[in-house]
Design a protein around this motif. Structure first.
Motif, PDB file in Angstrom:
ATOM      1  N   TRP A 225       0.855  -1.195   0.000  1.00 31.45           N
ATOM      2  CA  TRP A 225       0.000   0.000   0.000  1.00 31.45           C
ATOM      3  C   TRP A 225       0.882   1.233   0.000  1.00 31.45           C
ATOM      4  N   ASN A 226       0.373   2.302  -0.568  1.00 29.15           N
ATOM      5  CA  ASN A 226       1.139   3.559  -0.630  1.00 29.15           C
ATOM      6  C   ASN A 226       0.351   4.663   0.053  1.00 29.15           C
ATOM      7  N   GLU A 227       1.079   5.600   0.633  1.00 26.66           N
ATOM      8  CA  GLU A 227       0.421   6.731   1.296  1.00 26.66           C
ATOM      9  C   GLU A 227       1.000   8.038   0.777  1.00 26.66           C
ATOM     10  N   HIS A 228       0.092   8.986   0.493  1.00 22.87           N
ATOM     11  CA  HIS A 228       0.523  10.341   0.126  1.00 22.87           C
ATOM     12  C   HIS A 228       0.148  11.214   1.313  1.00 22.87           C
ATOM     13  N   GLY A 229       1.137  11.617   2.082  1.00 22.59           N
ATOM     14  CA  GLY A 229       0.807  12.334   3.316  1.00 22.59           C
ATOM     15  C   GLY A 229       1.479  13.684   3.417  1.00 22.59           C
ATOM     16  N   ARG A 230       1.876  14.211   2.251  1.00 26.72           N
ATOM     17  CA  ARG A 230       2.643  15.452   2.324  1.00 26.72           C
ATOM     18  C   ARG A 230       1.777  16.705   2.300  1.00 26.72           C
ATOM     19  N   THR A 234      -4.607  13.059   3.559  1.00 29.11           N
ATOM     20  CA  THR A 234      -3.841  11.821   3.429  1.00 29.11           C
ATOM     21  C   THR A 234      -4.569  10.927   2.433  1.00 29.11           C
ATOM     22  N   LEU A 235      -3.806  10.384   1.487  1.00 27.90           N
ATOM     23  CA  LEU A 235      -4.401   9.472   0.506  1.00 27.90           C
ATOM     24  C   LEU A 235      -3.702   8.128   0.640  1.00 27.90           C
ATOM     25  N   ILE A 236      -4.507   7.063   0.731  1.00 29.15           N
ATOM     26  CA  ILE A 236      -3.915   5.718   0.812  1.00 29.15           C
ATOM     27  C   ILE A 236      -4.544   4.838  -0.254  1.00 29.15           C
ATOM     28  N   LEU A 237      -3.705   4.137  -1.007  1.00 35.88           N
ATOM     29  CA  LEU A 237      -4.217   3.100  -1.893  1.00 35.88           C
ATOM     30  C   LEU A 237      -3.740   1.761  -1.339  1.00 35.88           C
ATOM     31  N   PHE A 260      -8.331   9.722   2.889  1.00 33.84           N
ATOM     32  CA  PHE A 260      -9.134   9.014   1.890  1.00 33.84           C
ATOM     33  C   PHE A 260      -8.428   7.693   1.598  1.00 33.84           C
ATOM     34  N   VAL A 261      -9.129   6.594   1.887  1.00 31.97           N
ATOM     35  CA  VAL A 261      -8.506   5.277   1.733  1.00 31.97           C
ATOM     36  C   VAL A 261      -9.252   4.499   0.653  1.00 31.97           C
ATOM     37  N   TYR A 262      -8.494   3.994  -0.295  1.00 34.44           N
ATOM     38  CA  TYR A 262      -9.096   3.260  -1.415  1.00 34.44           C
ATOM     39  C   TYR A 262      -8.588   1.824  -1.432  1.00 34.44           C
ATOM     40  N   SER A 263      -9.476   0.920  -1.807  1.00 37.33           N
ATOM     41  CA  SER A 263      -9.093  -0.482  -1.934  1.00 37.33           C
ATOM     42  C   SER A 263      -9.844  -1.089  -3.109  1.00 37.33           C
ATOM     43  N   TRP A 264      -9.257  -2.145  -3.706  1.00 34.68           N
ATOM     44  CA  TRP A 264      -9.963  -2.859  -4.783  1.00 34.68           C
ATOM     45  C   TRP A 264     -11.110  -3.664  -4.164  1.00 34.68           C
ATOM     46  N   THR A 265     -10.906  -4.076  -2.901  1.00 29.24           N
ATOM     47  CA  THR A 265     -11.907  -4.906  -2.209  1.00 29.24           C
ATOM     48  C   THR A 265     -12.223  -4.258  -0.857  1.00 29.24           C
ATOM     49  N   PRO A 266     -12.988  -3.163  -0.885  1.00 30.44           N
ATOM     50  CA  PRO A 266     -13.223  -2.405   0.344  1.00 30.44           C
ATOM     51  C   PRO A 266     -13.906  -3.224   1.443  1.00 30.44           C
ATOM     52  N   ARG A 281     -13.031   3.345   0.410  1.00 33.25           N
ATOM     53  CA  ARG A 281     -13.671   3.623  -0.886  1.00 33.25           C
ATOM     54  C   ARG A 281     -13.230   2.614  -1.949  1.00 33.25           C
ATOM     55  N   PRO A 282     -14.142   2.265  -2.849  1.00 34.03           N
ATOM     56  CA  PRO A 282     -13.786   1.315  -3.910  1.00 34.03           C
ATOM     57  C   PRO A 282     -13.016   2.014  -5.044  1.00 34.03           C
ATOM     58  N   VAL A 283     -11.886   1.446  -5.443  1.00 35.40           N
ATOM     59  CA  VAL A 283     -11.085   2.050  -6.514  1.00 35.40           C
ATOM     60  C   VAL A 283     -11.886   2.044  -7.817  1.00 35.40           C
ATOM     61  N   ARG A 284     -12.394   0.841  -8.157  1.00 35.80           N
ATOM     62  CA  ARG A 284     -13.018   0.701  -9.474  1.00 35.80           C
ATOM     63  C   ARG A 284     -14.221   1.628  -9.651  1.00 35.80           C
ATOM     64  N   GLU A 285     -15.188   1.532  -8.731  1.00 34.64           N
ATOM     65  CA  GLU A 285     -16.405   2.349  -8.885  1.00 34.64           C
ATOM     66  C   GLU A 285     -16.066   3.835  -8.885  1.00 34.64           C
ATOM     67  N   THR A 286     -15.114   4.223  -8.025  1.00 36.64           N
ATOM     68  CA  THR A 286     -14.758   5.641  -7.953  1.00 36.64           C
ATOM     69  C   THR A 286     -14.223   6.129  -9.295  1.00 36.64           C
ATOM     70  N   LEU A 287     -13.301   5.347  -9.871  1.00 36.50           N
ATOM     71  CA  LEU A 287     -12.680   5.810 -11.116  1.00 36.50           C
ATOM     72  C   LEU A 287     -13.652   5.726 -12.295  1.00 36.50           C
ATOM     73  N   VAL A 288     -14.460   4.666 -12.329  1.00 40.62           N
ATOM     74  CA  VAL A 288     -15.447   4.556 -13.418  1.00 40.62           C
ATOM     75  C   VAL A 288     -16.378   5.759 -13.365  1.00 40.62           C
ATOM     76  N   LYS A 289     -16.857   6.078 -12.156  1.00 39.80           N
ATOM     77  CA  LYS A 289     -17.790   7.198 -12.005  1.00 39.80           C
ATOM     78  C   LYS A 289     -17.111   8.501 -12.451  1.00 39.80           C
ATOM     79  N   ARG A 290     -15.865   8.638 -12.031  1.00 41.90           N
ATOM     80  CA  ARG A 290     -15.146   9.872 -12.337  1.00 41.90           C
ATOM     81  C   ARG A 290     -14.921  10.041 -13.843  1.00 41.90           C
ATOM     82  N   PHE A 291     -14.487   8.951 -14.488  1.00 44.89           N
ATOM     83  CA  PHE A 291     -14.167   9.052 -15.914  1.00 44.89           C
ATOM     84  C   PHE A 291     -15.413   9.113 -16.779  1.00 44.89           C
ATOM     85  N   GLN A 292     -16.553   8.663 -16.210  1.00 42.85           N
ATOM     86  CA  GLN A 292     -17.784   8.742 -17.004  1.00 42.85           C
ATOM     87  C   GLN A 292     -18.441  10.106 -16.900  1.00 42.85           C
ATOM     88  N   GLN A 293     -17.969  10.939 -16.026  1.00 42.64           N
ATOM     89  CA  GLN A 293     -18.601  12.261 -15.830  1.00 42.64           C
ATOM     90  C   GLN A 293     -18.497  13.104 -17.081  1.00 42.64           C
TER      91      GLN A 293
END
Ligand SMILES: C[S@@+](CC[C@H](N)C(=O)[O-])C[C@H]1O[C@@H](n2cnc3c(N)ncnc32)[C@H](O)[C@@H]1O
Length: 293
Positions: A225-230, A234-237, A260-266, A281-293
């Motif tokens: 997992w990676n964290e962006h905390g700068r 804070t973002l975690i995948l 904000f924490v994202y997982s493939w299998t929340p 948060r679910p990675v897939r649904e979040t990105l699909v929703k975002r890219f379909q906007q």
């Protein structure tokens, strides 16, 4: 206003006065006068009058709205100065694009060039920013120009992005003031339905960072997992769940961190967290929703 004797044909209180603009009335033709303070945008109307550099002494008001621009010869010279060779044909002169950027943008605008070629637009934005301390950002899009006979050609990496890298690296001479943080990204097409299987964590990471308005960082594939905390969020995948991740999420939950924490299998991660109350948060649904906007 034209009139007959003391009675004008057109008075300010008449309806539909605009109708008469440009029409012959009495002895004249009314025109519309608009004052600068009445304009909705503070930006100047863009001049489409381009004066070649060598004729600039003929312009009555050099600080006016005329575009003074160089030629393709200037462009070729600039490419040679930056790359030491003729790395790109048919580049545009920076002076032309710089004037267009200067006249048509404000300090925080985002400039998109989707046929960026040698990234003249990026240099132009850097020059305008250097001149007025602005924070304009840019997105340069270009193809690789790879062909069957040159499958490894990558113009976007080796010229478009490289010009920006080189301008950033120069700290003497006329390019010394130019700088721009940037990330070089490649795109590829993925079916929404195949997103879970096809999107790798590094790609999801970039998309999530961009979505949250964070500066892009390189995803460390060796970590589960990676964290962006700068920044202030804070973002975690979570690509894989391990004890270290669970402990970190417990800490963040206890600190009520803006995370904000994202997982493939929340669902699975939520179960592993037990009583720790944390939205995953679910990675897939979040990105699909975002890219379909
Ligand atoms: C005329 S050049 C742009 C020149 C640029 N203004 C400069 O000063 O260098 C057009 C560029 O668009 C790129 N291009 C062509 N098709 C493209 C596409 N579908 N998507 C993105 N870039 C493309 C070409 O590789 C070429 O480098």
């Amino acid at each position: 206003m034209p009139g007959s004797g003391n009675a004008p044909f057109l008075r300010p209180d008449l309806p539909d006065l605009d109708f008469w603009v440009g029409k012959k009335v009495g002895f004249g033709t009314p025109s519309l006068k608009r004052y600068k303070q009445e304009l909705k945008t503070p930006t100047q109307p863009l001049s489409s009058w381009i004066t070649p550099n060598f004729e600039k002494d003929t312009i009555p008001d050099p600080d006016g709205n005329d575009i003074i621009a160089g030629t393709n010869i200037e462009a070729a010279k600039t490419i040679k100065e930056i790359f030491g060779e003729k790395a790109f044909n048919y580049a545009k002169p920076v002076s032309l694009i710089r004037e267009l950027v200067r006249q048509s943008t404000s300090e925080d605008d985002l400039i998109l060039d989707f046929f960026a070629g040698s990234a003249t637009t990026a240099q132009a934005v850097m020059e305008v920013n250097a001149a007025d301390q602005g924070g304009r950002r840019f997105i340069m899009v270009s193809s690789s120009e790879a062909t069957a006979s040159e499958p490894d050609k990558n113009l976007c990496r080796d010229v478009t992005a490289e010009r920006i890298r080189r301008l950033n690296a120069v700290d003497t001479g006329k390019f010394a003031e130019l700088s721009a943080e940037f990330a070089y990204l490649r795109t590829r097409e993925i079916d929404f339905d195949a997103l879970n299987a096809e999107l790798d964590p590094a790609e999801a990471w970039t998309a999530l960072e961009a979505m949250h308005g964070l500066p892009l960082t390189v995803y460390d594939v060796k970590r589960g997992w990676n964290e962006h905390g700068r920044e202030d969020i804070t973002l975690i995948l979570a690509d894989r769940t391990d004890e270290e991740l669970l402990a970190r999420l417990q800490d963040l939950a206890a600190a009520r961190a803006n995370a904000f924490v994202y997982s493939w299998t929340p669902g699975q991660l939520k179960t592993a967290l037990g009583s720790v109350d944390f939205e995953i948060r679910p990675v897939r649904e979040t990105l699909v929703k975002r890219f379909q906007q």
